[in-house]
Design a protein around this motif. Structure first.
Motif, PDB file in Angstrom:
ATOM      1  N   PRO A  15       0.811  -1.217   0.000  1.00 37.67           N
ATOM      2  CA  PRO A  15       0.000   0.000   0.000  1.00 37.67           C
ATOM      3  C   PRO A  15       0.849   1.274   0.000  1.00 37.67           C
ATOM      4  O   PRO A  15       0.525   2.243  -0.692  1.00 37.67           O
ATOM      5  N   ARG A  16       1.941   1.270   0.757  1.00 35.75           N
ATOM      6  CA  ARG A  16       2.813   2.451   0.801  1.00 35.75           C
ATOM      7  C   ARG A  16       3.332   2.783  -0.599  1.00 35.75           C
ATOM      8  O   ARG A  16       3.390   3.951  -0.986  1.00 35.75           O
ATOM      9  N   ALA A  17       3.677   1.771  -1.377  1.00 33.88           N
ATOM     10  CA  ALA A  17       4.175   2.009  -2.743  1.00 33.88           C
ATOM     11  C   ALA A  17       3.095   2.664  -3.606  1.00 33.88           C
ATOM     12  O   ALA A  17       3.393   3.566  -4.397  1.00 33.88           O
ATOM     13  N   LEU A  18       1.835   2.227  -3.464  1.00 28.42           N
ATOM     14  CA  LEU A  18       0.738   2.855  -4.208  1.00 28.42           C
ATOM     15  C   LEU A  18       0.562   4.315  -3.786  1.00 28.42           C
ATOM     16  O   LEU A  18       0.392   5.200  -4.631  1.00 28.42           O
ATOM     17  N   ILE A  19       0.587   4.561  -2.483  1.00 22.96           N
ATOM     18  CA  ILE A  19       0.436   5.927  -1.975  1.00 22.96           C
ATOM     19  C   ILE A  19       1.563   6.810  -2.494  1.00 22.96           C
ATOM     20  O   ILE A  19       1.332   7.943  -2.928  1.00 22.96           O
ATOM     21  N   GLU A  20       2.781   6.301  -2.462  1.00 23.34           N
ATOM     22  CA  GLU A  20       3.921   7.082  -2.951  1.00 23.34           C
ATOM     23  C   GLU A  20       3.789   7.389  -4.436  1.00 23.34           C
ATOM     24  O   GLU A  20       4.123   8.488  -4.883  1.00 23.34           O
ATOM     25  N   ALA A  21       3.292   6.437  -5.219  1.00 24.75           N
ATOM     26  CA  ALA A  21       3.080   6.681  -6.656  1.00 24.75           C
ATOM     27  C   ALA A  21       2.026   7.772  -6.850  1.00 24.75           C
ATOM     28  O   ALA A  21       2.191   8.663  -7.698  1.00 24.75           O
ATOM     29  N   SER A  22       0.973   7.732  -6.059  1.00 19.88           N
ATOM     30  CA  SER A  22      -0.069   8.756  -6.131  1.00 19.88           C
ATOM     31  C   SER A  22       0.500  10.124  -5.770  1.00 19.88           C
ATOM     32  O   SER A  22       0.255  11.118  -6.464  1.00 19.88           O
ATOM     33  N   GLN A  23       1.254  10.176  -4.698  1.00 17.64           N
ATOM     34  CA  GLN A  23       1.808  11.453  -4.257  1.00 17.64           C
ATOM     35  C   GLN A  23       2.841  12.002  -5.247  1.00 17.64           C
ATOM     36  O   GLN A  23       2.914  13.211  -5.464  1.00 17.64           O
ATOM     37  N   LEU A  29       2.011  17.295 -10.916  1.00 18.65           N
ATOM     38  CA  LEU A  29       0.930  18.052 -11.535  1.00 18.65           C
ATOM     39  C   LEU A  29       0.622  19.386 -10.861  1.00 18.65           C
ATOM     40  O   LEU A  29       0.146  20.309 -11.508  1.00 18.65           O
ATOM     41  N   PHE A  30       0.866  19.466  -9.546  1.00 17.59           N
ATOM     42  CA  PHE A  30       0.386  20.617  -8.784  1.00 17.59           C
ATOM     43  C   PHE A  30       1.474  21.238  -7.919  1.00 17.59           C
ATOM     44  O   PHE A  30       2.392  20.553  -7.479  1.00 17.59           O
ATOM     45  N   ARG A  31       1.303  22.525  -7.656  1.00 20.26           N
ATOM     46  CA  ARG A  31       2.202  23.222  -6.732  1.00 20.26           C
ATOM     47  C   ARG A  31       1.965  22.711  -5.315  1.00 20.26           C
ATOM     48  O   ARG A  31       0.877  22.214  -5.012  1.00 20.26           O
ATOM     49  N   PRO A  32       2.941  22.835  -4.434  1.00 21.83           N
ATOM     50  CA  PRO A  32       2.778  22.321  -3.060  1.00 21.83           C
ATOM     51  C   PRO A  32       1.511  22.807  -2.364  1.00 21.83           C
ATOM     52  O   PRO A  32       0.820  22.018  -1.703  1.00 21.83           O
ATOM     53  N   GLU A  33       1.157  24.074  -2.516  1.00 23.98           N
ATOM     54  CA  GLU A  33      -0.040  24.594  -1.840  1.00 23.98           C
ATOM     55  C   GLU A  33      -1.341  24.069  -2.452  1.00 23.98           C
ATOM     56  O   GLU A  33      -2.409  24.251  -1.881  1.00 23.98           O
ATOM     57  N   ASP A 114      -9.539  19.571 -11.917  1.00 28.04           N
ATOM     58  CA  ASP A 114      -9.882  19.434 -13.333  1.00 28.04           C
ATOM     59  C   ASP A 114      -8.772  18.732 -14.112  1.00 28.04           C
ATOM     60  O   ASP A 114      -9.041  18.027 -15.081  1.00 28.04           O
ATOM     61  N   GLU A 115      -7.512  18.926 -13.690  1.00 27.06           N
ATOM     62  CA  GLU A 115      -6.389  18.266 -14.362  1.00 27.06           C
ATOM     63  C   GLU A 115      -6.487  16.748 -14.259  1.00 27.06           C
ATOM     64  O   GLU A 115      -5.881  16.029 -15.040  1.00 27.06           O
ATOM     65  N   LEU A 116      -7.245  16.266 -13.283  1.00 27.36           N
ATOM     66  CA  LEU A 116      -7.486  14.838 -13.124  1.00 27.36           C
ATOM     67  C   LEU A 116      -8.852  14.506 -13.725  1.00 27.36           C
ATOM     68  O   LEU A 116      -9.768  14.046 -13.057  1.00 27.36           O
ATOM     69  N   ASN A 140      -9.075  27.595  -4.627  1.00 25.68           N
ATOM     70  CA  ASN A 140      -7.738  27.964  -5.086  1.00 25.68           C
ATOM     71  C   ASN A 140      -7.624  28.026  -6.608  1.00 25.68           C
ATOM     72  O   ASN A 140      -6.532  28.159  -7.148  1.00 25.68           O
ATOM     73  N   GLY A 141      -8.747  27.913  -7.308  1.00 24.11           N
ATOM     74  CA  GLY A 141      -8.728  27.967  -8.763  1.00 24.11           C
ATOM     75  C   GLY A 141      -8.281  26.674  -9.410  1.00 24.11           C
ATOM     76  O   GLY A 141      -8.262  26.568 -10.633  1.00 24.11           O
ATOM     77  N   CYS A 142      -7.911  25.700  -8.621  1.00 26.45           N
ATOM     78  CA  CYS A 142      -7.410  24.421  -9.133  1.00 26.45           C
ATOM     79  C   CYS A 142      -8.285  23.259  -8.667  1.00 26.45           C
ATOM     80  O   CYS A 142      -8.598  22.366  -9.435  1.00 26.45           O
ATOM     81  N   SER A 143      -8.687  23.300  -7.418  1.00 24.63           N
ATOM     82  CA  SER A 143      -9.437  22.193  -6.815  1.00 24.63           C
ATOM     83  C   SER A 143     -10.866  22.130  -7.352  1.00 24.63           C
ATOM     84  O   SER A 143     -11.484  23.145  -7.656  1.00 24.63           O
TER      85      SER A 143
END
Length: 150
Positions: A15-23, A29-33, A114-116, A140-143
């Motif tokens: 599961p950790r490997a899947l989470i890391e791939a997602s992150q 794709l996105f800025r830290p904030e 929207d990018e997803l 935030n104009g992105c979410s």
């Protein structure tokens, strides 16, 4: 073989490997904030129900339900590249909704972007509708914020 949805520990290696791939994808794709994912260790908290999708021994995807007062929030729903288009996301959503019902929750919310686009389409197909920000989220104009009554 069929897709099985089961509870798992987010901190276990698979599961950790899947989470890391997602992150990693979210960071690309996105800025830290703009990233609102929970750290792996937080996905092992008592108010989280963490599920994996597997076919035999192969882990295909994961997702979490964050149980909050009055609603549940879907977090870290992710399907590995090789498993996309096989119904894994739909199976995870069904499993997370079943977990929410077991907790007595009648409302689910989520934050995506929207990018997803594939994720937005998947949630919409399963009855999630767009709404404004909720909880501590800001516009935030992105979410993209969505919810569904169970």
């Amino acid at each position: 073989m069929s897709i099985e949805i089961a509870e798992a520990r987010a901190t276990d290696p698979g599961p950790r490997a899947l989470i890391e791939a997602s992150q990693e994808l979210m960071r690309a794709l996105f800025r830290p904030e703009q990233n609102h994912f929970l750290p792996t260790e937080a996905l092992a908290a008592p108010d989280i129900r963490f599920l994996v999708a597997r076919e035999g021994e192969e882990l295909l995807g994961c997702g979490a339900l964050h149980v909050k007062p009055g609603y549940g929030e879907l977090k870290s729903v992710f399907v590995g590249d090789a498993a996309r288009g096989r119904g894994v996301g739909a199976a995870l959503i069904a499993g997370l909704e079943a977990a929410a019902r077991a907790e007595g929750l009648e409302l689910l919310r989520l934050e995506t972007a929207d990018e997803l686009a594939a994720a937005c389409r998947l949630y919409a197909r399963h009855g999630y509708a767009r709404r404004g920000p909720f909880g501590a989220y800001a516009d935030n104009g992105c979410s993209v914020f969505m919810e569904k009554r169970l």
